[in-house]
Design an enzyme around this catalytic site. Structure first.
Site, PDB file in Angstrom:
ATOM      1  N   ASP A   6       0.837  -1.171   0.031  1.00 24.44           N
ATOM      2  CA  ASP A   6       0.009  -0.180  -0.140  1.00 24.44           C
ATOM      3  C   ASP A   6       0.881   1.108   0.023  1.00 24.44           C
ATOM      4  OD1 ASP A   6      -3.218   0.414   1.585  1.00 24.44           O
ATOM      5  OD2 ASP A   6      -2.145   1.826   0.098  1.00 24.44           O
TER       6      ASP A   6
HETATM    7  C1  GLC Z   1      -4.620   4.353   0.046  1.00 27.81           C
HETATM    8  C2  GLC Z   1      -5.205   3.224   0.236  1.00 27.81           C
HETATM    9  C3  GLC Z   1      -5.071   2.034  -1.087  1.00 27.81           C
HETATM   10  C4  GLC Z   1      -5.119   2.805  -2.215  1.00 27.81           C
HETATM   11  C5  GLC Z   1      -3.522   3.635  -2.113  1.00 27.81           C
HETATM   12  C6  GLC Z   1      -3.431   4.475  -3.216  1.00 27.81           C
HETATM   13  O1  GLC Z   1      -4.001   4.801   1.318  1.00 27.81           O
HETATM   14  O2  GLC Z   1      -5.294   2.401   1.229  1.00 27.81           O
HETATM   15  O3  GLC Z   1      -6.451   1.369  -1.105  1.00 27.81           O
HETATM   16  O4  GLC Z   1      -5.140   1.946  -3.501  1.00 27.81           O
HETATM   17  O5  GLC Z   1      -3.458   4.257  -0.905  1.00 27.81           O
HETATM   18  O6  GLC Z   1      -4.418   5.707  -3.273  1.00 27.81           O
END
Ligand code: GLC
Length: 713
Positions: free
Chosen positions: A255
């Site tokens: 993430d």
């Molecule tokens: C965010 C989320 C994830 C998302 C990523 C990019 O914090 O946890 O679901 O795809 O970062 O935005």
């Protein structure tokens, strides 16, 4: 043991090996890091991104000399997002994923997935970070609106369809957040504790089945720890289970800000995402200089770096993200219709004493109160928020602590329930009150025949809810309205279960979730009977948080950065299973939903053997077309109670029409996971099953013999 459904040595694997073997180390290392585009939170343009590149949340340079395309990533659970990367760019804004969940409609989920793939390609995005599918374990989780349900089978079936739909358009999709990312409270410092076998039977089973059915090109690991080890650094989850036991051939991305060290590469992480955020969170990027040094010093084996790269390449080739033909024309009217249909099928009628539907010829005096219903409908916020065509009807940043405070906003999509009701009820006298105070609202209610009052709650990534109450004094307004006029319907726009202290005082309750860019129309159509509600709850609505596994949520309200541990003591008894185990009575149960017609189940036949199959005839016994969702439940094994959804189907029937439905259980739903053996164990013996309209409305009880055995991974 490799999962049988992941093709081994497919053409994509061969091509990946051939291309990777020709790469320089610099090229290999460039593929294992993505960087984020410029937004208000990230104002500095990263020079690794070409200056003229229309950006979003992730960019990975390609290798042009070898025909490897750049990876351009966008968030997409509910639409192609644009929190500021591409000024003016808008996209179709779907309802909350819980609406898709409530539709119990895999075909619709796939249509929405294809829509996302088309709108991604139109913008040049070849990787979508869709596929949010964590189980709704906690009714306070701020991201429940992005997820599908509390049940592993239901979540897996719908998530797989969404992923498959997107990948059918040549765009790589993702399932996330692997695993047990079921609360937002201090998520970067949250340790999610669970019995490992129970984990396999719940959240991991959802991911396992979704991956088998759709083979997503990528899996995104979550922010949290699981049993003390960060998800992105988790040898057990990423290598032993996902890649070895399940045979997953794609790549694992972290993430954004979820890579916690270069050693994550040794424990199964293949790509660091949003590397600049790691510098913000942990003081440095990991898969650039640090990984390069580890590689040069032999601490990162060459074969492992090649494996990381091959997994990325293999997904590109398996999905065809490198062989796009001409971009297919995008039909935004069709996409609007998909958003509308998702809202229509996701709306759940929870209570109706006969007040609904309001007939089209009604000349009644109707009060519409609250929820900014004169402007539009609410949506959830965070990384999944989508700017709809024409832009938001309103956008008010609510702020708050931590990295997601700037993303927590009250967003209204321009689809006004008030305007749509006025169109569908031309002879009625409809008056609006903002619902900002009980006295004004009650006064209007008193001089009306019918009241439609909206209850809304902003829910956001990065934040859990403190309780299940409607905020901003809305309960007081609803109670004052109901006291003034009991012919009141409450319409909810929210992303998690709501407490309803006024439930006995009102005539109707409608759960509309965040209903998406056509939500105002869908709500009005349902209230006036233009459509027949068919949604079924994909999550349990508790009567009281004391009935849930965690009445008090540890860490709630603690300062940003406070280490927190949440023990998911319910194990695999998530949601309705917990209620079956404890005997507590929910406010509204999983699978529940009213309709304007009626259905009967006849001629149920059940067979056992290696699994359980039920055939049953569903008949529309009412006076208007409608959709039903027969649900097959396991209710016990031998003398033990064991309650699990084993299958469901959505059937659309005209009045008097019948359809024969067959529901067969995936054998793992009958089994317990035997961690010692590393396999699923089905006990030999008698299995009790029933057909349900919800978990608490069961009929066609039966008992069959199932063959005991140890199987699978
Ligand atoms: C965010 C989320 C994830 C998302 C990523 C990019 O914090 O946890 O679901 O795809 O970062 O935005």
């Amino acid at each position: 043991m490799r999962s049988p459904t992941v093709p081994v040595d497919s053409g994509a694997d061969k091509q990946a090996r051939a291309i990777e073997s020709q790469m320089t180390n610099a090229e290999r290392l460039s593929l294992v890091v993505s960087v984020i585009g410029v937004t208000t939170e990230m104002p500095t343009h990263d020079k690794r991104i070409p200056p003229d590149m229309a950006m979003s949340v992730g960019y990975v340079p390609g290798v042009p000399r070898l025909g490897v395309p750049a990876l351009r990533m966008s968030d997409a659970s509910l639409g192609i997002t644009n929190p500021g990367y591409r000024p003016g760019d808008t996209a179709t804004a779907l309802p909350a994923a819980l609406a898709t969940g409530a539709s119990f409609n895999p075909v619709l989920a796939r249509e929405a997935g294809r829509m996302l793939g088309r709108e991604a390609r139109e913008r040049g995005f070849n990787v979508l970070l869709g596929g949010g599918m964590n189980l709704v374990r906690d009714p306070r989780n701020g991201r429940n609106f992005e997820y599908l349900s509390e049940d592993p089978w239901h979540s897996a079936v719908l998530a797989a369809e969404a992923v498959a739909g997107t990948q059918a358009e040549g765009v790589i999709s993702t399932v996330k957040h692997f695993s047990l990312n079921c609360n937002e409270t201090n998520r970067h410092w949250l340790d999610a504790v669970i019995d490992p076998d129970a984990h396999r039977e719940s959240d991991l089973l959802a991911f396992q089945i979704a991956i088998e059915r759709a083979q997503p090109g990528a899996v995104m690991s979550g922010y949290n720890k699981i049993n003390g080890v960060y998800a992105g650094d988790n040898q057990l989850l990423l290598n032993d289970i996902l890649k070895d036991a399940w045979g997953y051939a794609g790549w694992v991305m972290s993430d954004w800000g979820g890579t916690t060290g270069w050693e994550c590469a040794l424990h199964g992480l293949d790509q660091e995402s949003g590397a600049q955020i790691d510098t913000m969170m942990w003081g440095q990027e990991w898969f650039t200089h640090t990984l390069q040094t580890a590689y040069q010093e032999g601490r990162l084996p060459r074969e492992r770096l090649s494996d990381m790269v091959r997994r990325i390449l293999r997904s590109i080739y398996a999905v065809g993200a490198d062989t796009w033909g001409p971009t297919p024309a995008v039909d935004m009217d069709l996409h609007h219709h998909i958003a509308l249909e998702t809202a229509r099928q996701g709306i759940v009628l929870l209570k109706n004493n006969g007040i609904l539907p309001i007939p089209a010829e009604s000349a009644a005096r109707i009060a519409v109160i609250g929820g900014y219903a004169h402007l539009g409908v609410l949506t959830g916020t965070g990384s999944s928020a989508v700017v709809p065509p024409g832009g938001y009807a309103a956008s008010i940043n609510l702020g708050g602590p931590g990295i997601m405070g700037s993303a927590r906003s009250l967003f209204l999509l321009p689809s006004s329930p008030l305007d749509e009701l006025r169109k569908l009820l031309p002879d009625a006298t409809i008056e609006y009150d903002p619902g900002t105070n009980p006295a004004d609202a009650a006064a209007l209610a008193r001089r009306s025949d019918i009241v439609v009052v909206f209850g809304i709650r902003v829910e956001s990534e990065g934040f859990d809810l403190p309780d299940l109450a409607l905020p901003w004094g809305q309960d007081s307004v609803i109670e004052a309205i109901a006291a003034a006029n009991p012919e009141t319907v409450v319409v909810l726009e929210n992303g998690s279960p709501i407490a309803m202290p006024w439930l006995d005082e009102v005539a109707g309750v409608v759960e509309a979730w965040y209903p998406g860019q056509a939500g105002g129309l869908a709500i009005a159509e349902m209230l006036t009977g233009v459509i027949n509600p068919s949604g079924r709850l994909p999550i349990t609505f508790p009567a009281d948080l004391r009935d849930t596994p965690r009445p008090d949520l540890s860490g709630l309200g603690a300062p940003w950065g406070t280490p927190t541990t949440i023990s998911y003591r319910e194990g695999s008894d998530v949601g309705y299973r917990w209620y079956a185990k404890t005997g507590a009575k929910p406010l509204f149960p999983f699978g529940y939903g009213l309709t304007y017609t009626s259905f009967a189940y006849t001629d149920a036949e059940v067979s056992g053997g290696d699994t359980v199959t039920m055939n049953v005839t569903v008949t529309n016994t009412g006076a208007r077309e409608g959709a039903d969702v027969p649900q097959l439940y396991l209710t016990g094994v031998a003398e033990k109670a064991l309650f699990r959804l084993m299958g469901f189907a959505r059937v659309q029937l005209a009045p008097g029409q019948s359809q024969r439905v067959e529901l067969t259980a995936d054998p793992r739903l009958l089994a317990h996971f035997d961690g010692g053996a590393g396999q699923w164990r089905i006990a030999d013996g008698a299995y009790r099953v029933a057909l349900g309209r919800s978990t608490t409305d069961l009929e066609a009880h039966a008992q069959v013999q199932v063959r005991g055995r140890l199987f699978g991974d």
